[in-house]
Motif scaffolding. Structure first.
Motif, short mmCIF file in Angstrom:
data_model
loop_
_atom_site.label_atom_id
_atom_site.label_comp_id
_atom_site.label_asym_id
_atom_site.label_seq_id
_atom_site.Cartn_x
_atom_site.Cartn_y
_atom_site.Cartn_z
N LEU A 257 -12.14 -28.16 -27.14
CA LEU A 257 -11.78 -26.49 -26.48
C LEU A 257 -12.51 -26.50 -25.04
O LEU A 257 -12.52 -25.20 -24.84
N GLY A 258 -13.15 -27.15 -24.81
CA GLY A 258 -13.89 -27.09 -23.46
C GLY A 258 -15.15 -26.37 -23.73
O GLY A 258 -15.86 -25.87 -22.68
N LEU A 259 -15.72 -26.57 -24.86
CA LEU A 259 -17.09 -25.80 -25.17
C LEU A 259 -18.11 -26.99 -24.78
O LEU A 259 -18.11 -28.04 -25.20
N THR A 260 -19.09 -26.50 -24.05
CA THR A 260 -20.28 -27.42 -23.78
C THR A 260 -21.50 -26.71 -24.33
O THR A 260 -21.49 -25.37 -24.72
N ALA A 261 -22.93 -27.38 -24.02
CA ALA A 261 -23.93 -26.96 -24.36
C ALA A 261 -24.42 -25.78 -23.59
O ALA A 261 -25.17 -24.71 -23.88
N GLU A 262 -23.87 -25.95 -22.28
CA GLU A 262 -24.18 -24.77 -21.43
C GLU A 262 -23.44 -23.51 -21.45
O GLU A 262 -23.75 -22.35 -21.40
N ASN A 263 -22.00 -23.65 -21.90
CA ASN A 263 -20.99 -22.37 -22.20
C ASN A 263 -20.91 -21.77 -23.38
O ASN A 263 -20.28 -20.89 -23.32
N VAL A 264 -21.37 -22.42 -24.34
CA VAL A 264 -20.74 -22.13 -25.64
C VAL A 264 -21.17 -20.85 -26.01
O VAL A 264 -20.32 -20.03 -26.82
N LYS A 265 -22.39 -20.26 -25.90
CA LYS A 265 -22.87 -18.92 -26.29
C LYS A 265 -22.18 -17.91 -25.49
O LYS A 265 -21.70 -16.97 -26.01
N ALA A 266 -21.70 -18.13 -24.07
CA ALA A 266 -21.03 -17.21 -23.62
C ALA A 266 -19.47 -17.32 -24.01
O ALA A 266 -19.04 -16.11 -23.99
N GLN A 267 -19.04 -18.43 -24.31
CA GLN A 267 -17.60 -18.26 -24.72
C GLN A 267 -17.51 -17.67 -25.99
O GLN A 267 -16.42 -17.25 -26.49
N ALA A 268 -18.80 -17.67 -26.96
CA ALA A 268 -18.63 -17.04 -28.14
C ALA A 268 -18.35 -15.56 -27.88
O ALA A 268 -17.90 -14.98 -28.92
N VAL A 269 -18.83 -15.10 -26.87
CA VAL A 269 -18.49 -13.57 -26.38
C VAL A 269 -17.30 -13.20 -25.95
O VAL A 269 -16.54 -12.60 -26.02
N ALA A 270 -16.83 -14.24 -24.89
CA ALA A 270 -15.80 -13.88 -23.88
C ALA A 270 -14.48 -14.33 -24.43
O ALA A 270 -13.44 -13.80 -24.17
N SER A 271 -14.29 -15.73 -25.30
CA SER A 271 -13.20 -16.33 -25.60
C SER A 271 -12.42 -15.42 -26.63
O SER A 271 -13.01 -15.05 -27.62
N SER A 272 -11.18 -15.34 -26.32
CA SER A 272 -10.23 -14.75 -27.50
C SER A 272 -9.50 -15.92 -28.06
O SER A 272 -8.71 -15.50 -29.28
N ASP A 273 -9.90 -17.03 -28.10
CA ASP A 273 -9.03 -18.27 -28.48
C ASP A 273 -9.66 -18.09 -30.15
O ASP A 273 -10.82 -18.56 -30.26
N PRO A 274 -8.66 -18.16 -31.14
CA PRO A 274 -9.06 -18.34 -32.60
C PRO A 274 -9.73 -19.24 -32.99
O PRO A 274 -10.49 -19.35 -33.78
N ASN A 275 -9.48 -20.66 -32.18
CA ASN A 275 -10.33 -21.80 -32.57
C ASN A 275 -11.71 -21.64 -32.03
O ASN A 275 -12.47 -22.19 -32.91
N VAL A 276 -11.71 -21.10 -31.06
CA VAL A 276 -13.36 -20.94 -30.52
C VAL A 276 -13.99 -19.87 -31.29
O VAL A 276 -14.92 -20.26 -31.81
N GLN A 277 -13.32 -18.70 -31.70
CA GLN A 277 -14.08 -17.77 -32.54
C GLN A 277 -14.27 -18.41 -34.01
O GLN A 277 -15.45 -18.05 -34.44
N ARG A 278 -13.53 -19.30 -34.36
CA ARG A 278 -13.96 -19.85 -35.87
C ARG A 278 -14.97 -20.87 -35.62
O ARG A 278 -15.94 -20.62 -36.65
N LEU A 279 -15.10 -21.71 -34.52
CA LEU A 279 -16.04 -22.46 -34.20
C LEU A 279 -17.45 -21.93 -34.10
O LEU A 279 -18.50 -22.47 -34.76
N VAL A 280 -17.44 -20.95 -33.49
CA VAL A 280 -18.64 -20.21 -33.20
C VAL A 280 -19.35 -19.28 -34.31
O VAL A 280 -20.53 -18.58 -34.14
N GLY A 281 -18.41 -19.01 -35.25
CA GLY A 281 -18.88 -18.34 -36.34
C GLY A 281 -18.48 -16.79 -36.64
O GLY A 281 -19.08 -16.03 -37.37
N LYS A 282 -17.60 -16.51 -35.58
CA LYS A 282 -17.15 -15.11 -35.44
C LYS A 282 -16.21 -14.79 -36.69
O LYS A 282 -16.21 -13.58 -36.91
N THR A 283 -15.35 -15.69 -36.71
CA THR A 283 -14.27 -15.34 -37.86
C THR A 283 -14.03 -16.42 -38.75
O THR A 283 -14.75 -17.64 -38.51
N GLY A 284 -13.66 -16.61 -39.90
CA GLY A 284 -13.20 -17.68 -40.83
C GLY A 284 -14.34 -17.77 -41.94
O GLY A 284 -13.65 -18.54 -42.73
#
Length: 340
Positions: A257-284
């Motif tokens: 998904l292109g998530l790294t230690a450096e960007n994962v917290k930012a992507q948790a807020v910015a990304s609309s990708d449902p796969n990202v949102q599930r991984l970071v615990g926002k949905t699912g």
């Protein structure tokens, strides 16, 4: 009425020491880990790139990162790991006896180890194979030239059977000298006791990197077995097996998904990708299914990194190419089921 009958059935099963589908008991290993405040992880006694203390005594390596990922997922802190160095002979007994919660020690996933030892291998974190190393001055140029050779090998490993199979099917004779400790085996090889040394090819690269004269030794070109290396847990605790499995798979999915230690917290807020949102615990609600916090996978990626970052950090400095361990989409075998 149906609800009452289901409740009565559940109570009856509990009275018999069993559980129904609708009765969820906390997994014993997870309870133990939380009460202890640390994951007890069995690792190698010294394997460059996989598990080895640095000059400050801090364990580093690809297997170590699996231990750290489990701690991040379960306790929210990748540093809460107690490392237990184990020889190849000790490792499975230590896991079976409960001395360690998880074994992340370059162990090959085989039929016998699954069926006879009562272990659950959770997912391949490195695809390797058995190779041979000889002195640069040796006349041997390929594995078949080792007919009649004396070969150093570590006791208690799957390498023994794999090498025996290779020589048998090629009608070659050889002699094995076994050692319980890698350092003892390495010293015997350097001292000329053996014509060659055999192990997983990556371990041979690690052994060579630790020698004072690395250029005096070379690996033969053949890989003679397949060695899917996997962390393992005791059988019978499915929830804990899933926690360890998905802690590692979170790293693989994160790389995809292109998530790294450096960007994962930012992507948790910015990304609309449902796969990202599930991984970071926002949905699912995925964490709840394993008895973990919603941010369990986010913690893994933020504190440990994705699989590619772990590989680059631990193995690339040794000159190990990604090869079969590239992501599936890049022509490799590294593949994680989707987080959904």
């Amino acid at each position: 009425m149906l609800h009452s009958r289901c409740a009565a059935l559940a109570l009856g099963l509990l009275a018999l020491g069993l559980s129904s589908i609708s009765v969820h008991a906390a997994a014993p290993t997870l309870e133990t880990v939380k009460a202890r405040g640390a994951v007890r992880c069995g690792v190698s006694t010294g394997f460059p790139g996989f598990s080895l203390p640095d000059s400050q005594g801090i364990y580093r390596g690809l297997d170590v990162d699996v231990c750290r990922a489990v701690a991040a997922a379960t306790l929210g802190d990748a540093g809460k790991v107690q490392y237990v160095p184990l020889t190849a002979v000790q490792r499975f007994t230590a896991l079976q006896s409960g001395e360690v919660d998880v074994l992340a020690r370059n162990a090959t996933w085989t039929y016998t180890r699954t069926a006879q030892l009562g272990l659950t291998f959770v997912g391949v974190n490195y695809y390797d194979g058995t190779g041979f190393m000889v002195a640069k001055s040796s006349p041997v140029t390929q594995a078949r030239d080792l007919s009649g050779a004396t070969i150093c090998v570590q006791a208690g490993t799957d390498t023994l059977l794999g090498v025996q199979d290779y020589f048998s099917r090629n009608s070659l004779k050889f002699s094995l000298v076994t050692f319980e400790n890698v350092d003892t085996m390495k010293a015997a090889f350097v001292g000329g006791r053996c014509d060659a040394i055999t192990s997983d090819s990556t371990q041979l690269i690690g052994i060579r990197s630790s020698l004072p004269t690395t250029t005096e030794y070379r690996l033969l070109p053949e890989i003679v077995t397949k060695e899917p290396l996997s962390p393992a847990v005791r059988g019978g605790d499915d929830q804990w097996a899933n926690i360890v499995r998905w802690s590692f798979y979170a790293m693989v999915n994160a790389e995809e998904l292109g998530l790294t230690a450096e960007n994962v917290k930012a992507q948790a807020v910015a990304s609309s990708d449902p796969n990202v949102q599930r991984l970071v615990g926002k949905t699912g609600d995925l964490g709840k299914m394993l008895g973990l916090e919603p941010a369990w996978a986010l913690n893994v990626v933020a504190q440990v990194g994705n699989y590619g970052e772990s590989f680059k950090r631990n193995l690339e400095p040794l000159g190990v190419e990604r090869g079969l361990n590239r992501l599936w989409r890049d022509g490799g075998l590294m593949f994680a089921p989707p987080l959904r």
